[in-house]
Design a protein around this motif. Structure first.
Motif, PDB file in Angstrom:
ATOM      1  N   THR A 228     -35.664 -19.866  34.503  1.00  0.00           N
ATOM      2  CA  THR A 228     -37.009 -20.298  34.110  1.00  0.00           C
ATOM      3  C   THR A 228     -37.222 -20.299  32.606  1.00  0.00           C
ATOM      4  O   THR A 228     -38.202 -20.854  32.128  1.00  0.00           O
ATOM      5  N   GLN A 229     -36.282 -19.663  31.867  1.00  0.00           N
ATOM      6  CA  GLN A 229     -36.423 -19.497  30.417  1.00  0.00           C
ATOM      7  C   GLN A 229     -37.717 -18.765  30.072  1.00  0.00           C
ATOM      8  O   GLN A 229     -38.393 -19.087  29.100  1.00  0.00           O
ATOM      9  N   GLN A 230     -38.041 -17.771  30.900  1.00  0.00           N
ATOM     10  CA  GLN A 230     -39.253 -16.985  30.689  1.00  0.00           C
ATOM     11  C   GLN A 230     -38.962 -15.512  30.917  1.00  0.00           C
ATOM     12  O   GLN A 230     -38.036 -15.138  31.623  1.00  0.00           O
ATOM     13  N   TRP A 231     -39.829 -14.686  30.301  1.00  0.00           N
ATOM     14  CA  TRP A 231     -39.802 -13.248  30.524  1.00  0.00           C
ATOM     15  C   TRP A 231     -40.592 -12.941  31.784  1.00  0.00           C
ATOM     16  O   TRP A 231     -41.573 -13.606  32.087  1.00  0.00           O
ATOM     17  N   ALA A 232     -40.192 -11.913  32.490  1.00  0.00           N
ATOM     18  CA  ALA A 232     -40.904 -11.456  33.681  1.00  0.00           C
ATOM     19  C   ALA A 232     -40.851  -9.939  33.723  1.00  0.00           C
ATOM     20  O   ALA A 232     -40.011  -9.315  33.087  1.00  0.00           O
ATOM     21  N   SER A 233     -41.734  -9.380  34.484  1.00  0.00           N
ATOM     22  CA  SER A 233     -41.787  -7.936  34.652  1.00  0.00           C
ATOM     23  C   SER A 233     -41.033  -7.543  35.915  1.00  0.00           C
ATOM     24  O   SER A 233     -41.056  -8.277  36.907  1.00  0.00           O
ATOM     25  N   GLY A 234     -40.388  -6.391  35.866  1.00  0.00           N
ATOM     26  CA  GLY A 234     -39.767  -5.849  37.070  1.00  0.00           C
ATOM     27  C   GLY A 234     -40.802  -5.315  38.043  1.00  0.00           C
ATOM     28  O   GLY A 234     -40.518  -5.115  39.214  1.00  0.00           O
ATOM     29  N   TYR A 235     -42.023  -5.096  37.532  1.00  0.00           N
ATOM     30  CA  TYR A 235     -43.119  -4.644  38.386  1.00  0.00           C
ATOM     31  C   TYR A 235     -43.835  -5.870  38.919  1.00  0.00           C
ATOM     32  O   TYR A 235     -44.297  -6.718  38.157  1.00  0.00           O
TER      33      TYR A 235
END
Length: 89
Positions: free
Chosen positions: A53-60
């Protein structure tokens, strides 16, 4: 329709992420910690970079739910730090 099967797509998705952790050392207590507070400050969009996705995401994921891969990696990090801290006593 993808040329890859569902299991191959799941494998690719799971393996095309980079997880970032901040590890801090307290020189007074001589202890290493996985510093979640600093992660939230420095990685406000999440600590997991997705190549797909070329994006940051949270593990939560919210509502007490965590991405299982991220939870497993956090457990490994914390286990390693526990062992490291035993050698610092």
């Amino acid at each position: 329709m993808s040329m890859l099967g569902n299991s191959a797509m799941r494998w690719l998705h799971r393996n095309m992420k980079t997880h970032h952790f901040i590890i801090s050392y307290d020189s007074i207590s001589k202890q290493w910690v996985h510093d979640i507070d600093q992660e939230e400050i420095h990685y406000n969009d999440g600590t997991v970079w997705s190549e797909i996705t070329q994006q940051w995401a949270s593990g939560y994921l919210g509502d007490g739910e965590h991405d299982q891969e991220d939870a497993d990696l956090c457990e490994k990090i914390n286990d390693a730090l526990e062992q490291l801290n035993k050698t610092n006593k």
